[in-house]
Design an enzyme around this catalytic site. Sequence first.
Site, short mmCIF file in Angstrom:
data_model
loop_
_atom_site.label_atom_id
_atom_site.label_comp_id
_atom_site.label_asym_id
_atom_site.label_seq_id
_atom_site.Cartn_x
_atom_site.Cartn_y
_atom_site.Cartn_z
CB SER A 1 -0.86 -0.02 1.27
OG SER A 1 -1.57 1.18 1.40
NE ARG B 1 -4.05 -7.38 -3.38
CZ ARG B 1 -5.30 -7.68 -3.73
NH1 ARG B 1 -5.72 -7.43 -4.94
NH2 ARG B 1 -6.13 -8.20 -2.85
CB THR C 1 -5.09 1.59 6.01
OG1 THR C 1 -4.33 1.71 4.83
CG2 THR C 1 -4.55 0.46 6.85
CB CYS D 1 0.08 -9.33 -16.38
SG CYS D 1 0.82 -10.33 -15.07
CB CYS E 1 0.87 -15.03 -10.07
SG CYS E 1 -0.68 -14.20 -9.70
CB CYS F 1 -1.84 -7.54 -8.75
SG CYS F 1 -2.09 -7.76 -10.52
CB CYS G 1 -5.43 -11.40 -15.16
SG CYS G 1 -5.16 -12.39 -13.69
#
Lengths: 251, 650
Positions: free
Chosen positions: B163, B408, B444, B595, B619, B622, B625
Site C-alpha cells: 500500500s 496490487r 486502511t 499484468c 504471479c 494483484c 487479470c
Amino acid sequence: MKVLVAVKRVVDYAVKIRVKPDKSGVETQNVKMSMNPFCEIALEEALRIKEAGLASEVVAVSMGSAQCVDTLRTGLAMGADRGIHVEATGALYPLTVAKVLKALVEVEKPRLIIMGKQAIDDDCNQTGQMVAGLLGWPQGTFASKVLLDREKQLATVEREVDGGLETLCLDLPAVITTDLRLNQPRYATLPNIMKAKSKVIKKYTPQELNVEIKSDLEVIEVTEPPKRKAGVIVSSVDELIDKLKNEAHVI
Amino acid sequence: MYRFISSRSKFLSSKSSVSTVSLCNHLSNSTNSADNKSQSNPSTSLPKLSGSSYQTQNLNGSPYFRRFNQNLSFLASKSGCNWFPSSGYLPNCGISDGNRSIIRCFSVEPERESIEYDVVIVGAGPAGLSAAIRLKQLCQEKGADLSVCVVEKGAEVGAHIISGNVFEPRALDELLPQWKQEQAPISVPASSDKFWFLTKDRAYSLPSPFDNRGNYVISLSQLVRWMGVKAEEFGVEIYPGFAASEILYGANNSVIGIGTNDMGIAKDGSKKENFQRGVELKGRLTLFAEGCRGSLSEKIIKKYQLREKVNAQHQTYALGIKEVWEIDESKHNPGAILHTLGWPLDKKTYGGSFLYHMKDRQVSIGLVVALNYRNPYLSPYEEFQKLKHHPAIKPILEGGTVIQYGARTLNEGGIQSIPYPVFPGGAIIGCSAGFINVPKIKGTHTAMKSGMLAAEAAFGALHEGSNLELYWETLRNSWIWEELYKARNYRPAFEHGLIPGMAISALEHYILKGKSPFTLKHGKPDHEATDVAQLHSPIEYPKPDGVFSFDVPTSLHRSNTNHEHDQPAHLRLRDPKIPELVNLPEYAGPESRYCPARVYEYVPNEKSQLKLQINAQNCLHCKACDIKDPKQNIEWTVPEGGGGPGYSVM
C-alpha cells in the site's frame, strides 16, 4: 534409537538479499527467515526413519536467538517429537556449533545425527564433519540415499561426490549430512502445526553445556560481488591479442 | 446396472461433471484397493460401452454408482461449482478421455480433517487482524471465550501487504490506543503535502486538496506484521502459509467455513510424494478479509447477490504499481508527501502517482492507473517506468537503489459499489467489500474500522444472541459511511475526462463540501471499457535503462515472488480458446501488457502461431487479470499457500 537433527534458521531462499550499508553483513532485519532447505531434508529423512520403525524418537536442535523457536516449531509441526533450543546471541561459527552439539550428544545420547550438508547463508559445509571429528564417529556426507540396518547397527549411505556416487557403510553411532536429492520434505499441515504448540522445547544455555562461545574468525567486510562488466567486441585478431596481453595480462 | 449406464451418459453430457470426473483422476491410487473389494464383474453385461478400460476394471455396478454419487454429492455439497476446476487444472484429462477417467474415479477421497472455531477469518490484513483483535478484546471485557482463527495465504503475515501508505490512525486509535507505547512501526509524521500536475517536461504545483496533518507515512506491511504479533498476544491463532480455496456450505445454504488447498499436487494433477490433503476450518461465523477482488469474496457476492440487495453499482478498480527505493541522504525528507496527476497518463485515463518519504532513507514511489482505461496497448508497468524519468522525479531517485517492487489492484467504486456485506454464516470486511476513500487515497483506516464493526456484530451474534445483520446498521451509522458519502462524486466525475473531472472535484471539494444533492454513477465495468485494438495504435515504450527504469524480470526478482513450480497453474481459463480467438485478434492480447508480472505471454509455437503461455509462478496476486480480461475468461484462483510475493517494506 534416538535421532538428533540439527536445524538452522536462515534467510529464506526466495528473498533477494542486500548488503547492509555499513558492509558488516547481509540485511536480516524485516527479512523473511525460514528453516535451511538442507535441514528440512535432514528432518524429513529422520521422520521417514522413524516412520519405518527404525527410530523411537526424533529430536530437533537449533542454536541462536529467541526466534529460533519458530524454526523449531516448524520442525515439530513436520513431526519431530521434541525440540532443544540453545540460546546464544552473537555470531555462531561451525566449530562452536559442533562443540555445542557434542555437549548435547553427551546429554541426549542419540545413535544417529542427521544434518543438512551446509547452510545457505554461510555455505560453510563444516559443522557435520566437525561434529563427527569431535565425537570420533563415522560420517557420511552429501547423502543422496540412506538405508539403516537396525540389527547390524549400520547405515549404508550413498554419497554424491564429484566423481559420481560413492556408497559407504557406517557403523552406528554416525553423523550423516544430507544433500538435495535425498528426499522431498513434507508440508507441515495445519492440524500438525496446532499439535506442535504443545510439544516440548527445552532451553539450554552454552554455559550449562560447558561450551564457550568464541571464535577464531572475524568478519571484516561483506560486499556484493562486482557487477559483470559489459563485453567488448574486438574488430581484429591483433586487437584481441593486444587486449589479452596488455589489459587482461593473461598471455 | 442399467441405472448406472444412464447416469454415466448423463454425466458425460454435463460439462461440470466431466471436469469433476477428470479431477478424480488423481485419486486413481485409492481406486485399486476399492476395486479389489468388488465381487461381481459386470464387464460381460456391459459390452456395448466404449472405452476398453471399462472391461478391464472389476466393477460392481450399484455400489460403485452409489459411491460415485456420494463422491459427487460430497463434492457438490462443499462448494457448488467452485470445486470444479476449469480445463487449466488437468490438461491431460480431455473430455475424450472421460471414459477412462470416470472409471478410475470410484474411490472415496480420504476425508479432510475438520477443525472448528467460533470465528474463522480469511486474510491477515488490516481488516482481518482488526476484527480478530476486537473479538478478543470483547471476550476479555465481557468474560467470554471465543476461539478465533485467521488463515493467510502469504508465507508470513504481511508478505502480501502492499500500500502507498499515508496512514490515518483514526481506527488504530480506537482499536489499540497504546500503539505508540507498544512500538507500532508508525514513526514518521506527515510533514509536507505537495500536489503537481505533470506534463512531459514540467511540473506545475497545484494547491493540495489533501490535508494529512496528524497522519503518518508508513509501510503497511510492517504495520500488519506488528498487528499480527499483537493479535497473537490476545490469543488469536494465525496460520500463514495456508490458502483458503473453498467455501464450505451447510444446511440452509449458509456458509459454515472454508477449506484450505490440497498441497503437493503436481502440474499434471497427480499427487506428489509430499501430497497433503487440505483441512476444513469450520466457524460459527466466517469473515472474509481477502482484500480487493478477493477470490472467495467475489463468489460469495455473486452467490448471495449482495450487490443487487442494496442496488449497488459494480465495483471499479485501479492497478497500483509501487517500488521502495533507498535514496541519497541529501534528497531524503522524512514525512514528505507528493502526489501527481497528468503525465504520463493521457486525458482519458484516470490515475496518478505518489511519492512518500519514509524513514531510513526509504521512499515509496508508485503509479496508480484506473483499470477502465480504453487503450488496449497501454501498459501500466511501462507508464510507471516512464514516470521515473520525469525531470522533476528523476533527481529524487538519483543515486538510489530499488529495494522492493510490487503491484496490487485497489477499489475505486466508493460508496456506490459497496455490496450488502452480510450473508448467512458470515460477513465481508475490508477491501473485499470496498471501503477505500478514493479522493483521499486512503482505505486502511476504513478497512480496519469495518473489521472492528463486524467483530462487534459477530460477538453480539455469538455471545448475546443478536444478529450479524447489525454490522450493516453500524456501518451506515459510523464515520466510514459519513466519510465515503462525502467522497462519492470525485472519481465518477472523471468519467467525462481529466479536465471536467478536475473541475467537478474542485466544485465538490471547495464549494459543495460533500453536500452535493446528486450522486454520480460509474461508467462501464472495467473489462467492458477496453476498446478494440483497431481504434488505437501500439505505444512505443522506451527501453529500460537499468538505473531508473527496469524490465519486468528484474523488478519481479525484487518482489521476492516464489511459487512451488510443480503445481497446477492457478490462473484458470474458463474457455481455453478465447485468448487466441478473441483477446489476441480483437484486443491485441492486453493481458500481456497490464499484468505487472509478465504472467501472460503470447509466444509462437512450432507452426509460428501465437499461443498464450501462462507463467503462473510469476504471479504477484494483484488480480488485475481477473478484473480486466475483456471476456472475463481469466479466473484467478488461489495457489498453494505460502507462495506469492514476499513484501517486507511495502
